[in-house]
Design a protein around this motif. Sequence first.
Motif, PDB file in Angstrom:
ATOM      1  N   SER A 124       0.597  -1.141  -0.184  1.00  0.00           N
ATOM      2  CA  SER A 124      -0.160   0.031  -0.244  1.00  0.00           C
ATOM      3  C   SER A 124       0.977   1.043   0.004  1.00  0.00           C
ATOM      4  O   SER A 124       0.254   2.426  -0.064  1.00  0.00           O
ATOM      5  N   ASN A 125       2.207   1.131   0.241  1.00  0.00           N
ATOM      6  CA  ASN A 125       3.056   2.211   0.108  1.00  0.00           C
ATOM      7  C   ASN A 125       3.573   2.409  -1.483  1.00  0.00           C
ATOM      8  O   ASN A 125       4.430   3.509  -1.576  1.00  0.00           O
ATOM      9  N   ASP A 154       3.264   2.099  -5.766  1.00  0.00           N
ATOM     10  CA  ASP A 154       2.264   1.922  -7.078  1.00  0.00           C
ATOM     11  C   ASP A 154       2.678   0.593  -7.454  1.00  0.00           C
ATOM     12  O   ASP A 154       3.754   0.347  -7.969  1.00  0.00           O
ATOM     13  N   SER A 202      -2.263   2.765  -7.616  1.00  0.00           N
ATOM     14  CA  SER A 202      -1.463   3.748  -6.943  1.00  0.00           C
ATOM     15  C   SER A 202      -1.314   3.697  -5.376  1.00  0.00           C
ATOM     16  O   SER A 202      -2.305   2.999  -4.906  1.00  0.00           O
ATOM     17  N   ALA A 203      -0.371   4.156  -4.766  1.00  0.00           N
ATOM     18  CA  ALA A 203      -0.583   4.216  -2.946  1.00  0.00           C
ATOM     19  C   ALA A 203      -1.860   4.580  -2.926  1.00  0.00           C
ATOM     20  O   ALA A 203      -2.127   4.160  -1.621  1.00  0.00           O
ATOM     21  N   SER A 204      -2.286   5.715  -3.336  1.00  0.00           N
ATOM     22  CA  SER A 204      -3.567   6.042  -2.908  1.00  0.00           C
ATOM     23  C   SER A 204      -4.741   5.637  -3.330  1.00  0.00           C
ATOM     24  O   SER A 204      -5.690   5.903  -3.017  1.00  0.00           O
ATOM     25  N   GLY A 205      -4.358   4.548  -4.177  1.00  0.00           N
ATOM     26  CA  GLY A 205      -5.445   3.750  -4.568  1.00  0.00           C
ATOM     27  C   GLY A 205      -6.456   3.875  -6.118  1.00  0.00           C
ATOM     28  O   GLY A 205      -7.030   3.247  -6.419  1.00  0.00           O
ATOM     29  N   SER A 206      -5.786   5.033  -6.742  1.00  0.00           N
ATOM     30  CA  SER A 206      -6.098   5.180  -8.120  1.00  0.00           C
ATOM     31  C   SER A 206      -5.767   3.833  -8.912  1.00  0.00           C
ATOM     32  O   SER A 206      -4.734   3.220  -8.726  1.00  0.00           O
ATOM     33  N   THR A 207      -6.427   3.665  -9.797  1.00  0.00           N
ATOM     34  CA  THR A 207      -6.299   2.457 -10.841  1.00  0.00           C
ATOM     35  C   THR A 207      -6.162   3.040 -12.130  1.00  0.00           C
ATOM     36  O   THR A 207      -6.659   4.006 -12.643  1.00  0.00           O
ATOM     37  N   ASN A 215      -4.727  -4.464   2.325  1.00  0.00           N
ATOM     38  CA  ASN A 215      -3.655  -3.943   3.282  1.00  0.00           C
ATOM     39  C   ASN A 215      -3.177  -5.065   4.157  1.00  0.00           C
ATOM     40  O   ASN A 215      -2.126  -5.228   4.529  1.00  0.00           O
TER      41      ASN A 215
END
Length: 114
Positions: A30-31, A33, A52-57, A73
Motif C-alpha cells: 500500500s506504500n 504503486d 497507486s499507493a493512494s488507490g487510483s487505478t 492491506n
Amino acid sequence: QVQLVESGGGLVQAGGSLRLSCTASGTIVSNNDMGWYRQAPGKQRELVASMSASGSTYYAEHLKGRFTISRDNAKNTVYLQMNSLKPEDTAVYYCNRIQWYYDWGQGTQVTVSS
C-alpha cells in the motif's frame, strides 16, 4: 529483501474467470504503486493494470471492463480479477512496482483454452 509471490493462475476455458494474488514480503504494497504485468510467448512484458499507493487505478485500454485490480492491506496482497477470459489472455502474469522494479517473482501461468 523484497519478495513477490504470484499465485492463482491455471487453465480455464474462454469466458471463464480467475483471480490472481500477489503477496509481498519485505515491503508494504500500500506504500507503493503496484502493477500487474503479463508476458506471452514471444512478446514483451506489458502492464495490464496498476494501483497507486493512494488507490487510483489504471487499466490497459483493451482490458478495461474485464480486469479489476484490488488490494488487501491487511494481507499485504494485490489481486487481479480477470473475467470473460480470452485465449489471447494466455501469458505468465507478474506483479511489481510500476517503476524502480523489485526483483521479479516467478509469475503465475494463465492459460485460456478456446
